[in-house]
Design an enzyme around this catalytic site. Structure first.
Site, PDB file in Angstrom:
ATOM      1  N   GLU A  50       0.805  -1.222   0.000  1.00  0.00           N
ATOM      2  CA  GLU A  50       0.000   0.000   0.000  1.00  0.00           C
ATOM      3  C   GLU A  50       0.838   1.272   0.000  1.00  0.00           C
ATOM      4  O   GLU A  50       0.391   2.316  -0.472  1.00  0.00           O
ATOM      5  CB  GLU A  50      -0.959   0.013   1.188  1.00  0.00           C
ATOM      6  CG  GLU A  50      -2.109  -0.983   1.072  1.00  0.00           C
ATOM      7  CD  GLU A  50      -1.761  -2.359   1.610  1.00  0.00           C
ATOM      8  OE1 GLU A  50      -0.568  -2.604   1.924  1.00  0.00           O
ATOM      9  OE2 GLU A  50      -2.684  -3.197   1.736  1.00  0.00           O
ATOM     10  N   PHE A 112     -11.715  -6.623  13.983  1.00  0.00           N
ATOM     11  CA  PHE A 112     -10.635  -7.117  13.132  1.00  0.00           C
ATOM     12  C   PHE A 112     -10.262  -6.052  12.102  1.00  0.00           C
ATOM     13  O   PHE A 112     -11.130  -5.506  11.426  1.00  0.00           O
ATOM     14  CB  PHE A 112     -11.072  -8.405  12.419  1.00  0.00           C
ATOM     15  CG  PHE A 112     -10.016  -8.950  11.492  1.00  0.00           C
ATOM     16  CD1 PHE A 112      -8.779  -9.364  11.977  1.00  0.00           C
ATOM     17  CD2 PHE A 112     -10.254  -9.028  10.123  1.00  0.00           C
ATOM     18  CE1 PHE A 112      -7.801  -9.849  11.119  1.00  0.00           C
ATOM     19  CE2 PHE A 112      -9.286  -9.521   9.260  1.00  0.00           C
ATOM     20  CZ  PHE A 112      -8.055  -9.926   9.760  1.00  0.00           C
ATOM     21  N   GLN A 113      -8.986  -5.756  12.017  1.00  0.00           N
ATOM     22  CA  GLN A 113      -8.443  -4.748  11.088  1.00  0.00           C
ATOM     23  C   GLN A 113      -9.043  -3.365  11.292  1.00  0.00           C
ATOM     24  O   GLN A 113      -9.216  -2.603  10.347  1.00  0.00           O
ATOM     25  CB  GLN A 113      -8.592  -5.210   9.631  1.00  0.00           C
ATOM     26  CG  GLN A 113      -7.768  -6.472   9.372  1.00  0.00           C
ATOM     27  CD  GLN A 113      -7.589  -6.798   7.909  1.00  0.00           C
ATOM     28  OE1 GLN A 113      -8.460  -6.526   7.093  1.00  0.00           O
ATOM     29  NE2 GLN A 113      -6.457  -7.394   7.578  1.00  0.00           N
ATOM     30  N   LYS A 162     -17.421  -0.459   5.920  1.00  0.00           N
ATOM     31  CA  LYS A 162     -17.887  -1.481   4.992  1.00  0.00           C
ATOM     32  C   LYS A 162     -19.404  -1.443   4.804  1.00  0.00           C
ATOM     33  O   LYS A 162     -19.901  -1.587   3.690  1.00  0.00           O
ATOM     34  CB  LYS A 162     -17.455  -2.869   5.489  1.00  0.00           C
ATOM     35  CG  LYS A 162     -17.849  -3.971   4.518  1.00  0.00           C
ATOM     36  CD  LYS A 162     -17.079  -5.259   4.758  1.00  0.00           C
ATOM     37  CE  LYS A 162     -17.441  -6.271   3.667  1.00  0.00           C
ATOM     38  NZ  LYS A 162     -16.599  -7.469   3.727  1.00  0.00           N
ATOM     39  N   MET A 478      24.427   9.095   1.474  1.00  0.00           N
ATOM     40  CA  MET A 478      24.202  10.365   2.151  1.00  0.00           C
ATOM     41  C   MET A 478      24.505  10.240   3.642  1.00  0.00           C
ATOM     42  O   MET A 478      25.048  11.154   4.258  1.00  0.00           O
ATOM     43  CB  MET A 478      22.755  10.829   1.936  1.00  0.00           C
ATOM     44  CG  MET A 478      22.503  12.240   2.392  1.00  0.00           C
ATOM     45  SD  MET A 478      23.641  13.417   1.643  1.00  0.00           S
ATOM     46  CE  MET A 478      22.705  13.967   0.218  1.00  0.00           C
TER      47      MET A 478
HETATM   48  C1  LIG Z   1      12.511   5.901   4.768  1.00  0.00           C
HETATM   49  C2  LIG Z   1      13.789   6.558   5.078  1.00  0.00           C
HETATM   50  N1  LIG Z   1      14.624   6.023   5.992  1.00  0.00           N
HETATM   51  C3  LIG Z   1      15.817   6.623   6.262  1.00  0.00           C
HETATM   52  C4  LIG Z   1      16.176   7.766   5.629  1.00  0.00           C
HETATM   53  C5  LIG Z   1      17.515   8.446   5.952  1.00  0.00           C
HETATM   54  N2  LIG Z   1      18.401   8.440   4.763  1.00  0.00           N
HETATM   55  C6  LIG Z   1      18.516   9.512   3.954  1.00  0.00           C
HETATM   56  S1  LIG Z   1      19.518   9.220   2.649  1.00  0.00           S
HETATM   57  C7  LIG Z   1      19.834   7.649   3.166  1.00  0.00           C
HETATM   58  C8  LIG Z   1      20.745   6.747   2.384  1.00  0.00           C
HETATM   59  C9  LIG Z   1      20.261   6.469   1.012  1.00  0.00           C
HETATM   60  O1  LIG Z   1      21.098   5.507   0.440  1.00  0.00           O
HETATM   61  P1  LIG Z   1      20.978   5.120  -1.085  1.00  0.00           P
HETATM   62  O2  LIG Z   1      19.579   4.909  -1.450  1.00  0.00           O
HETATM   63  O3  LIG Z   1      21.908   3.995  -1.382  1.00  0.00           O
HETATM   64  O4  LIG Z   1      21.436   6.450  -1.822  1.00  0.00           O
HETATM   65  P2  LIG Z   1      22.860   7.188  -1.862  1.00  0.00           P
HETATM   66  O5  LIG Z   1      22.814   8.234  -0.794  1.00  0.00           O
HETATM   67  O6  LIG Z   1      23.905   6.175  -1.640  1.00  0.00           O
HETATM   68  O7  LIG Z   1      22.898   7.784  -3.218  1.00  0.00           O
HETATM   69  C10 LIG Z   1      19.162   7.377   4.357  1.00  0.00           C
HETATM   70  C11 LIG Z   1      19.249   6.108   5.090  1.00  0.00           C
HETATM   71  C12 LIG Z   1      15.269   8.312   4.696  1.00  0.00           C
HETATM   72  N3  LIG Z   1      15.509   9.447   4.047  1.00  0.00           N
HETATM   73  N4  LIG Z   1      14.101   7.678   4.416  1.00  0.00           N
END
Ligand SMILES: Cc1ncc(C[n+]2csc(CCOP(=O)(O)OP(=O)(O)O)c2C)c(N)n1
Lengths: 565, 164
Positions: A50, A112-113, A162, A478
Site C-alpha cells: 500500500e 478485526f483490522q 464497509k 548520504m
Molecule cells: C525511509 C527513510 N529512511 C531513512 C532515511 C535516511 N536516509 C537519507 S539518505 C539515506 C541513504 C540512502 O542511500 P541510497 O539509497 O543507497 O542512496 P545514496 O545516498 O547512496 O545515493 C538514508 C538512510 C530516509 N531518508 N528515508
C-alpha cells in the site's frame, strides 16, 4: 436509481474524471473492488504494497497536475499507506485516499483490522472525513476532491466503513461546492502589489527564489515571462526544478544545502529577494540568523498565509495563487511607464558570473571508477534532456537535481519535504501510467530501491517500461557522507551489505538487467537500454564508493558557508 | 510571552475539537485553557482558547487555526476590547471551618452557594481568571476540598462580533 455506497464511490471518481486508481484490496473494501470489477471506466492498478499505492498516486499527481487517487483497505492497509500520505502532504500534492473501515457498529470495538484511520492520518492530511451514512458519501468525495485540489493542495482521506459501501441510496453528484469554512485566496491585494513593483524596480541586486508552488499552480510560463522581462537571476528549489528552464543563462542552479555556489551566494547577497511559492525551509536557508546577517528586502508570494513569516520575517507578504499574482504583477509591469533597465543590473550579473566561474559542480571526468555525476550527466545527454525523472532520497537525488537540467515543469518527481526513501520506483509507476509514451527514468540508490523493490512485479504486470538507474555505491551514501564529515569517519550501519544481484533480480521479475562497472561503458549501456522501448531495464551502475555531494552547507551553518570541492 | 485569547467558530462536526487540540500539540503551542460548546446555530461550535507565546508564535497560531478546514472564523480577542469570563465551582469543608466566614467571602466575591451538605458548601463563582484566583487565595487552603474551572470564555465588546 439506487446505488450501493461502493458503486457511488466509483461513480464519483468517474465524475471527477479519474482514469486510474492505485490500490490493494482487503476485507473492508471488497464491495468497492466489486464495483470496480463491474465497470470499465476507472482503471485499477494493483500494487504490491500500500505504501506504493500512495506513492504512485502521488507521482501521478505530480506529473499530471490532476488529483491522484489511491484505494486501500482498513487497518494495515491504511497504516502501510501512511508514509505515502505524509510524503504527499509535505510536498502539498493533491491526492484523494479512499480507505475501507470496519462497519459503523463495529467502530470502537477493536474489530478485526480496525484502526482509528482519521486519528492516525490527521496530522498528515489536509483534511479527512469518516463517512457514517451512505447519503453523505457523494458529498464527502466531492468535498475531498475540492479541498485536495484548491488552495495549497494536499492529500484528503475519505474513510468508508464497509456497511456504508453496502447500503443503497439514490445517487446524484453535487455539481458545485461551497464551504463557508474554506475559501482559499486567489488574487492578491492591488495595493500590496504596487509596493512590490516599486521595490522590484528599485532592485540592483535582485534574486528570484521560486519553489514547488510555481509548479503546483502551473505558473511556469508566468514565472519565465516575469524573470525574462526583468532580466533577474532565478534559482529553483529542489521542488521547483523545471519551473524556470535550467538551460537558460538567467538560471543559477538550485539553492540550499546542496545548491550551487552561485545560487547560495546570490541568495545571501541580494538586495531584493522575491520568494515565489517557496517556503524558506531549513534545507534552503540554513541558519536563519546567519541569513539575516545580510540585509535585504524580502517579497514573499504564497497561497498559504502560514508559510509567510514562519521561518524568516518578510517585508512584503503577498497571499494569493502564484499564477494569478504573477499575472497581476505582469500586467502592472506591462502598464508601468518605468521600463526595466537591465543596464543597472550589470554589476550584479558580473558578480554572479564570477561566482559561477567557481564551477562548483566539477568532478573528475577521467576517473577510473564510475563517477555518479558522470552517469546523470550522460543520462541527460542520451535522453536529450527529455525524460521525466523520478528519484529516491540520498546522494543520487542531489546529483540528479544538480546534473539533469529540467527545462519544463512536472518532469522532476521527488520527495522533498519528507525525504522518503522508496518513492522512486512507485513514482515512476504513477508517471508512466499517466504517460505511457514518455521516457520515464528512476534514479535511485541500492539502499532506497530496496524499500519498494517488490513493485518490479507491478511494473511487469502493467508492462511499464521504466528505466531504473541505480547508482550503486554499496553505501547509504548520504548517511556515509555525514559520518565522514561530522562523525569522524565512523560509518555506523551505513554499509549496505548482502546486496542482491540486481541483474538477476530484475530478470526474475521478467525485466532486463544490466550491470555497468566501467566509465567507458556508461554511455553505451544507457543508449542500449533506451532502445528497449517496451521493457523495464534495471541498470546497476557500480559507482565510486566515496564520492560526496558538493557544495554542502552543513546543517546549522549559513547559506554562504559552503564546503566546496 | 504574552497571554492571548482566541475565539473560534467551527463546524460542529465530530473530530473538529481533536483537529484543534492536535494542532497545538503537534506544533508545540501552549494551551492554558480550552472551552467549547455548540451555539444557537446547531451546526456551529464556539471555542475559546487561552494560550501564551511570543508575537511570532501567536501570529502562527492564528494562521494555523484559520487554515483548519473545519474552522469557520477565528479572532484574537486580546487584540481589541473584549470580555472574559470563567465559571468556577469550589467545594469547601465546613466541618472545621467557619461557615460564616465562607459565606461572607462568597458574598464579597459575588459568588453563590449552590449546594450544601452536612460538612460541605459548594460555591459558584464567575469572573475573569484573576478574580477566581483571588477568591481561592482568600479561602483557607485547608478548607478546599475540590475545585472545577471551565477555562475562560471570551466575547468581543459591542460591535466586535464573530459571525460565520
Ligand atoms: C525511509 C527513510 N529512511 C531513512 C532515511 C535516511 N536516509 C537519507 S539518505 C539515506 C541513504 C540512502 O542511500 P541510497 O539509497 O543507497 O542512496 P545514496 O545516498 O547512496 O545515493 C538514508 C538512510 C530516509 N531518508 N528515508
Amino acid at each position: 436509481m439506487e446505488l450501493t455506497g461502493a458503486e457511488i464511490a466509483i461513480r464519483c471518481l468517474r465524475e471527477e474524471g479519474v482514469e486510474h486508481v492505485f490500490g490493494y484490496p482487503g476485507g473492508a473494501v471488497l464491495d468497492i473492488y466489486d464495483a470496480i470489477f463491474r465497470q470499465d471506466k476507472v482503471r485499477h492498478v494493483l500494487v504490491r504494497h500500500e505504501q506504493a499505492a500512495a506513492h504512485a498516486a502521488d507521482g501521478y499527481a505530480r506529473a499530471t497536475g490532476k488529483v491522484g487517487v489511491c484505494l486501500v483497505t482498513s487497518g494495515p492497509g491504511v497504516t502501510n499507506a501512511v508514509t505515502g500520505i505524509a510524503t504527499a502532504y509535505m510536498d502539498s500534492i493533491p491526492m484523494v485516499i479512499l480507505s475501507g473501515q470496519v462497519p459503523v457498529p463495529a467502530i470502537g470495538q477493536d474489530a478485526f483490522q480496525e484502526v482509528d484511520t482519521v486519528g492516525i492520518t490527521r496530522p498528515c492530511v489536509k483534511h479527512n472525513i469518516l463517512v457514517k451514512d451512505v447519503n453523505d458519501l457523494a458529498p464527502a468525495i466531492k468535498k475531498a476532491f475540492h479541498i485536495a485540489s484548491t488552495g495549497r493542495p494536499g492529500p484528503v482521506l475519505v474513510d468508508i466503513p464497509k456497511d456504508v459501501s453496502q447500503k443503497k441510496t439514490e445517487f446524484s453528484y453535487p455539481s458545485g461546492i461551497q464551504l463557508r469554512s474554506y475559501q482559499p485566496a486567489t488574487k492578491a491585494e492591488p495595493d500590496m502589489l504596487r509596493q512590490v513593483v516599486q521595490v522590484i524596480m528599485s532592485a540592483r541586486r535582485p534574486m528570484i527564489y521560486s519553489g514547488g508552488g510555481v509548479i503546483l499552480s502551473n505558473a511556469s510560463e508566468e514565472l519565465t515571462r516575469f524573470a525574462k522581462l526583468l532580466h533577474f537571476p532565478v534559482t529553483n528549489t529542489l521542488m521547483g526544478l523545471g519551473a524556470f528552464p535550467a538551460t537558460d543563462s538567467q538560471f543559477v542552479g538550485m539553492p540550499g544545502m546542496h545548491g550551487t555556489y552561485e545560487a547560495n551566494m546570490a541568495m545571501q547577497n541580494c538586495d531584493v529577494l522575491i520568494g515565489i511559492g517557496a517556503r524558506f525551509d531549513d534545507r534552503v536557508i540554513g541558519n536563519p540568523a546567519h541569513f539575516f546577517d545580510a540585509s535585504r528586502k524580502i517579497i514573499h508570494i504564497d497561497i498559504d498565509p502560514t508559510s509567510i513569516s514562519k521561518r524568516v520575517p518578510v517585508d512584503l507578504p503577498v497571499v494569493g495563487h502564484v499564477k494569478d499574482v504573477l499575472k497581476q504583477l505582469l500586467s502592472l509591469l506591462d502598464a508601468s511607464r518605468e521600463k526595466p533597465d537591465p543596464g543597472v543590473l550589470q554589476d550584479w550579473w558580473n558578480q554572479i558570473e564570477l561566482w559561477r566561474s567557481r564551477d562548483c559542480l566539477k568532478f573528475d571526468r577521467a576517473a577510473e571508477v564510475i563517477k555518479p555525476q558522470l552517469v546523470v550527466d550522460t543520462l541527460y545527454q542520451v535522453t536529450s534532456g527529455d525524460a521525466i525523472v523520478t528519484s529516491d532520497v540520498g546522494q543520487h537525488q542531489m546529483w540528479a537535481a544538480q546534473f539533469y537540467k529540467f527545462d519544463r515543469p512536472r518532469r522532476w518527481i521527488n520527495s522533498g519535504g519528507l525525504g522518503t526513501m522508496g518513492v522512486g520506483l512507485p513514482y515512476a509507476m504513477g508517471v508512466q501510467t499517466a504517460f505511457p509514451d514518455e521516457t520515464v527514468v528512476c534514479i535511485t540508490g541500492e539502499a532506497s530501491i530496496q524499500m519498494c523493490i517488490q513493485e518490479l512485479s507491478t511494473c511487469r504486470q502493467y508492462r511499464l517500461p521504466i528505466k531504473i538507474v541505480n547508482l550503486n555505491n554499496r553505501y547509504m551514501g548520504m548517511v556515509r557522507q555525514w559520518q565522514e564529515f561530522f562523525y569522524g569517519n565512523r560509518y555506523a550501519e551505513s554499509y549496505v551489505d548482502a546486496l542482491p544481484d540486481f541483474v538477476k533480480l530484475a530478470e526474475s521479475y521478467g525485466h532486463v538487467g544490466m550491470r555497468i562497472d566501467k566509465p567507458s561503458d556508461v554511455e553505451g549501456a544507457l543508449k542500449e537500454a533506451f532502445k528497449l522501448k517496451d521493457r523495464l531495464v534495471f541498470m546497476d551502475f557500480i559507482t565510486d564508493q566515496t564520492e560526496n555531494v558538493y557544495p554542502m552547507v552543513p546543517s546549522g551553518k549559513g547559506m554562504s558557508e559552503m564546503i566546496l570541492v | 510571552m504574552m497571554r492571548h485569547i482566541f475565539s473560534l467558530l467551527m463546524e460542529n462536526e465530530s473530530g473538529a475539537l481533536s483537529r484543534v487540540a492536535g494542532l497545538f500539540s503537534a506544533r508545540g503551542y501552549n494551551i492554558e485553557s480550552l472551552s467549547v460548546a455548540p451555539t444557537e446555530d446547531a451546526t456551529l461550535s464556539r471555542m475559546t482558547i487561552v494560550t501564551t507565546g511570543s508575537a511570532d508564535v501567536i501570529e502562527q497560531i492564528l494562521k494555523q487555526l484559520d487554515k483548519l478546514i473545519d474552522v469557520v472564523r477565528v479572532v484574537n480577542l486580546t487584540e481589541g476590547v473584549h470580555i472574559e469570563r470563567e465559571l468556577m465551582m469550589v467545594k469547601v469543608s465546613t466541618s472545621e471551618g467557619d461557615a460564616d466566614e465562607i459565606m461572607r467571602l462568597t458574598d464579597i466575591f459575588r459568588g453563590k452557594i449552590i449546594d450544601v451538605s452536612d460538612d460541605t458548601y459548594t460555591i459558584e463563582l464567575t469572573g475573569d481568571g484573576a478574580k477566581l484566583d483571588a477568591f481561592l487565595q482568600a479561602l483557607d487552603r485547608n478548607l478546599i476540598v475540590e475545585t472545577v474551572r471551565t477555562g475562560a470564555s471570551g466575547i468581543g465588546r459591542g460591535s466586535r462580533i464573530l459571525n460565520p
